[in-house]
Design a protein around this motif. Structure first.
Motif, short mmCIF file in Angstrom:
data_model
loop_
_atom_site.label_atom_id
_atom_site.label_comp_id
_atom_site.label_asym_id
_atom_site.label_seq_id
_atom_site.Cartn_x
_atom_site.Cartn_y
_atom_site.Cartn_z
N UNK A 110 14.65 -0.75 -4.73
CA UNK A 110 14.47 -2.26 -4.32
C UNK A 110 15.13 -3.20 -5.17
N UNK A 111 14.82 -2.63 -6.58
CA UNK A 111 15.02 -3.57 -7.50
C UNK A 111 16.54 -3.58 -7.69
N UNK A 112 17.46 -2.43 -7.65
CA UNK A 112 18.65 -2.38 -7.77
C UNK A 112 19.54 -3.29 -6.53
N UNK B 238 32.92 8.17 -4.35
CA UNK B 238 31.74 7.65 -3.79
C UNK B 238 32.16 6.20 -2.86
N UNK B 239 31.97 6.37 -1.51
CA UNK B 239 32.42 4.94 -1.07
C UNK B 239 31.70 3.83 -1.51
N UNK B 240 32.68 2.91 -1.72
CA UNK B 240 31.90 1.59 -2.55
C UNK B 240 31.27 0.61 -1.72
N UNK B 241 31.51 0.83 -0.34
CA UNK B 241 30.66 0.06 0.66
C UNK B 241 29.41 0.53 1.11
N UNK C 38 22.72 10.95 -1.00
CA UNK C 38 21.70 10.37 0.35
C UNK C 38 20.73 11.24 0.60
N UNK C 39 20.50 12.59 0.36
CA UNK C 39 19.53 13.44 0.32
C UNK C 39 18.45 12.86 -0.63
N UNK D 143 25.40 1.66 1.00
CA UNK D 143 24.47 1.07 0.27
C UNK D 143 23.96 1.52 -1.07
N UNK D 144 24.16 2.85 -1.18
CA UNK D 144 23.80 3.42 -2.75
C UNK D 144 24.75 3.11 -3.77
#
Lengths: 616, 176
Positions: free
Chosen positions: A353-355, A244-247, A228-229, A249-250
């Motif tokens: 944005x691409x991902x 890592x939480x799979x919901x 996040x950082x 955004x990253x």
């Protein structure tokens, strides 16, 4: 005090509350000592079940799991379970009985060279030859199993050593053990940390691969903070699911052979790859020479031997994932001020944005209405029910191995560490059911669901009796396609559809089998019923089996073995057409009458047609 | 060809390892080598100045990448205290060889004795039909001697494999 009593005391000293096992002749003193102990012993129906249950216990709790088997066949039955734990770095103590020391080497009844057999599949193993060595050996075994890169440790315990009287006063349990050849590195080298931080700040297209090591070292908080950082997208390996939480955004989902398109593309196009606690197995990398071709690679691992083993890396960091990530974050904040401003590199926006667009255009279809049921629909309903019943933070799923596992890995979103339990490295069919027993014992307040296939389920089906005896309320979901689906898929894709020994017949009726064990069971054939039955099973406080009859032609998108990660191919939807020969046919073939009736892959031949075959 | 998996040059390395002198430790190490497909040219084991420790000298062929893995994998073993890939040019290497040579007559006997003296070997046993020679030194030297006496007929031979120590006062010590 007898050796066996001292052994049990030593286990209790390590905080062991439960052991999974199966008694036998060479363990009689051990079980006699257990009689007076408060340790909980779960009697499985096969030693393999005990080993997987101990492994499931360890994975769900983070504590050491303990399993016991007798000498000879008891020991060899533990082998698969211990090898499974070794491949996935799970801390398990495997105890085997052994014939009395005076008989060792004489090919005594139920004697086997357990020390030699376990040697290549454990982190370390011991044979205790004098009872006074018990306290220090058990201490050392637990120390080795749970520290550094965890792994199974085997202790071979001859019967006479269990019987032998010894003075515990003069041989007390040592607080610390001296292991001169064992010093795991925990702190990352400051110079390497700085280099990593610098590379992270400079990167325009960074991506993180989080492996099982993140779960093991409880580094999920630090991973989330780093991602996040700096705005770094995260994909995981199979073992890394839950780190890592799979919901989020990253999150890009799982990478590799059965990975998601966004994850595989991100790794193939990134300019910085941060691999944490993963070992770059062939299931992750595909073709090594084209893996992450544009990337500088940072590899964080507690095991120095994993660094540079499969992939050449630019910035190796040996250390514990949690400590190393903490140091990297501190280093990043130091260079950019405590608010972290400036870390979200402006040049990365295009990358993200691409991902994001890749993710949006690759949302998998799951709401199939088809009969037979599509497995994706079951996964979707399972996630829905978990949400509706608010089970998110007290839910564990174990899987078996094969298509059921990969459907779960690919489609099922995991949010918390130690809640997705699966045999990764060894790929052991039969793991799911006994692992669910271990997980439920480790976390009795959680709902435990075992997702399995009909093949894997039958490999340890006897553990239904364990579940029934103790009334262990696990929910068993069989993805029942009467096919060894993964092999079937590979035969269709890579062997011209020559399906060979991948088809099961109608038998058994899993609902009747479960009921025979005294376990509530339902068969589901219509997608409309999935949700209701899952609800009922999850709300029940009893063991519950659901037999989902699924479409056998359903497969999984995949990267061919050794292929490039971007080359994701769709499965061939060939219907199963393999015919199972009857015994009568086999008998005729055995007796040399195949020419009359025929037993060929192309189906029965006409009477009297000679089988043409060139002979050299 | 991408950046990973480049071919490298193969060379001979001498690995010196201090190990705990426990039962099964040799099997553990030999098993590691066979399981991971590393090629051992020779392996020697013996006790050391410390009673509970043994020293293993392992000669391995492989490229730098394989050697790095060998050392790392050895280090992972709990009973291995310390491992070092010895610098071939900065260590003392010795091998011992016993050779029983066919010498049925006086002339062949005296010839072999002469050769043995040149190679600073020792005659350790003698019979009507044979001489047994002990020869110590580098592997090359032993190879040369064997080559020389081959014409007489070698009845039997036993080589120990290489053992080695670093030159100078540096020693292999357990990590503190």
């Amino acid at each position: 005090m007898r050796g066996a009593e001292a052994f049990i005391k030593a286990l209790e000293y390590e905080g062991v509350k439960v052991i999974f096992g199966y008694p036998g002749g060479a363990l009689l003193p051990f079980y006699d000592a257990l009689y007076d102990s408060d340790l909980i012993h779960i009697l499985t129906r096969h030693e393999q079940g005990a080993a997987h249950a101990a492994d499931g216990y360890a994975r769900a709790s983070g504590k050491v799991g303990v399993c016991v088997g007798t000498s000879g066949p008891g020991a060899t039955n533990l082998v698969t379970g211990v090898a499974t734990a070794y491949a996935d770095s799970s801390p398990v103590i495997a105890i085997t009985g052994q014939v009395p020391t005076r008989l060792i080497g004489n090919d005594a009844f139920q004697e086997i060279d357990a020390l030699g057999i376990f040697m290549p599949i454990v982190k370390h193993n011991f044979q205790i030859r004098r009872s006074k060595d018990i306290p220090a050996t058990v201490r050392a075994a637990f120390e080795i199993a749970k520290t550094g890169r965890p792994g199974p440790v085997h202790i071979d315990l001859p019967k006479d050593v269990q019987e032998e009287e010894f003075d515990i006063e003069s041989n007390p349990i040592p607080a610390k053990v001296d292991l001169p050849g064992y010093k795991p590195t925990l702190k990352g080298h400051p110079k390497q940390i700085k280099m990593a931080a610098k590379a992270i700040m400079a990167a325009e297209r960074p991506v993180i691969i989080a492996g099982g090591g993140v779960n093991i070292s409880n580094a999920t908080e630090e991973l989330l903070k780093l991602a996040e950082l700096c705005g770094i997208p995260v994909c995981t390996t199979l073992m890394g699911k839950g780190s890592f939480p799979e919901d989020h955004p990253l999150s890009l989902g799982m990478v590799g052979m059965h990975g998601t398109k966004p994850a595989n593309y991100a790794v193939s196009e990134c300019d910085l790859l941060i691999a944490i606690g993963c070992r770059f197995s062939d299931r992750i990398t595909g073709d090594i020479s084209s893996f992450a071709p544009y990337a500088k690679i940072i590899h964080i691992d507690i095991d120095p031997a994993e660094i540079g083993k499969n992939i050449d890396v630019d910035i190796p960091i040996v250390g514990d994932a949690k400590l190393v990530l903490k140091d990297i974050i501190a280093c990043l904040l130091k260079s950019c001020g405590t608010d972290g401003k400036g870390l979200n590199n402006q040049n990365r926006e295009g990358w993200l944005r691409y991902l994001e667009s890749l993710k949006r255009s690759n949302i998998p279809k799951m709401d199939y209405e088809d009969i037979p049921i599509k497995p994706q629909r079951i996964v979707k309903e399972l996630m829905n029910v978990i949400q509706e019943l608010k089970l998110k933070d007290r839910f564990i799923v174990t899987t078996d191995v094969g298509q059921n596992q990969m459907w779960m890995a690919h489609y099922f979103k995991v949010h918390l560490p130690r809640t997705f339990i699966s045999s990764g490295g060894l790929g052991t069919m039969g793991f799911g059911l006994p692992a669910a027993i271990g997980a439920k014992i480790a976390r009795p307040e959680s709902k435990v669901v075992c997702v399995t296939g009909d093949g894997g389920f039958m490999m340890n089906i006897q553990e239904l009796a364990t579940i029934a005896d103790y009334g262990i309320p696990v929910v068993i979901c069989i993805f029942d396609n009467r096919t060894l689906g993964m092999v079937y898929q590979w035969q269709n894709l890579f062997y011209g559809g020559r399906q060979c020994n991948v088809t099961f017949g109608e038998s058994p009726d899993f609902v009747k089998v479960a009921k025979g064990y005294g376990i509530e069971a339902q068969r589901v054939t219509d997608p409309k019923d999935i949700k209701e039955v899952l609800r009922e099973a999850l709300l029940s406080d009893e063991p519950y089996l659901i037999d989902f009859v699924i479409d056998p032609s359903e497969g999984l998108p995949m990267v061919p073995p050794g292929g490039k990660l971007k080359n994701i191919i769709e499965p061939v939807r060939a219907p199963p057409r393999e015919r199972i020969p009857s015994f009568q046919e086999i008998k005729r073939k055995l007796l040399g009458e195949t020419r009359e009736k025929g037993l060929s892959k192309d189906g029965p031949q006409e009477m009297g047609t000679p089988v043409e075959r060139e002979t050299y | 060809m991408g950046k990973h998996g480049k071919k490298q040059e193969t060379s001979t390395h001498i690995i010196s390892a201090l190990v705990l002198n426990n039962p099964g430790v040799l099997q553990r190490i030999a098993g590691l080598f066979s399981r991971r497909g590393y090629n051992i040219s020779s392996i020697t084991v013996g006790t050391t100045e410390t009673p509970n420790m043994a020293r293993m000298t392992i000669v391995v062929k492989g490229d730098d990448k394989i050697l790095e893995q060998v050392v790392k994998q050895l280090n992972k073993l709990i009973e291995v205290i310390k491992v070092s890939d010895l610098d071939v040019n900065k260590c003392v290497k010795r091998e011992l060889c016993l050779i029983k040579i066919h010498t049925p007559d006086e002339s062949s006997k005296s010839q072999v004795i002469q050769y043995t003296n040149v190679f600073r070997g020792k005659i350790v046993d003698i019979s009507h039909e044979s001489l047994t020679v002990e020869i110590t030194g580098s592997s090359d030297k032993i190879d040369a001697f064997i080559d020389l006496v081959r014409t007489f007929g070698i009845k039997e031979m036993a080589r120990t494999g290489l053992t080695a120590l670093m030159r100078g006062s540096k020693v292999l010590k357990p990590r503190k």
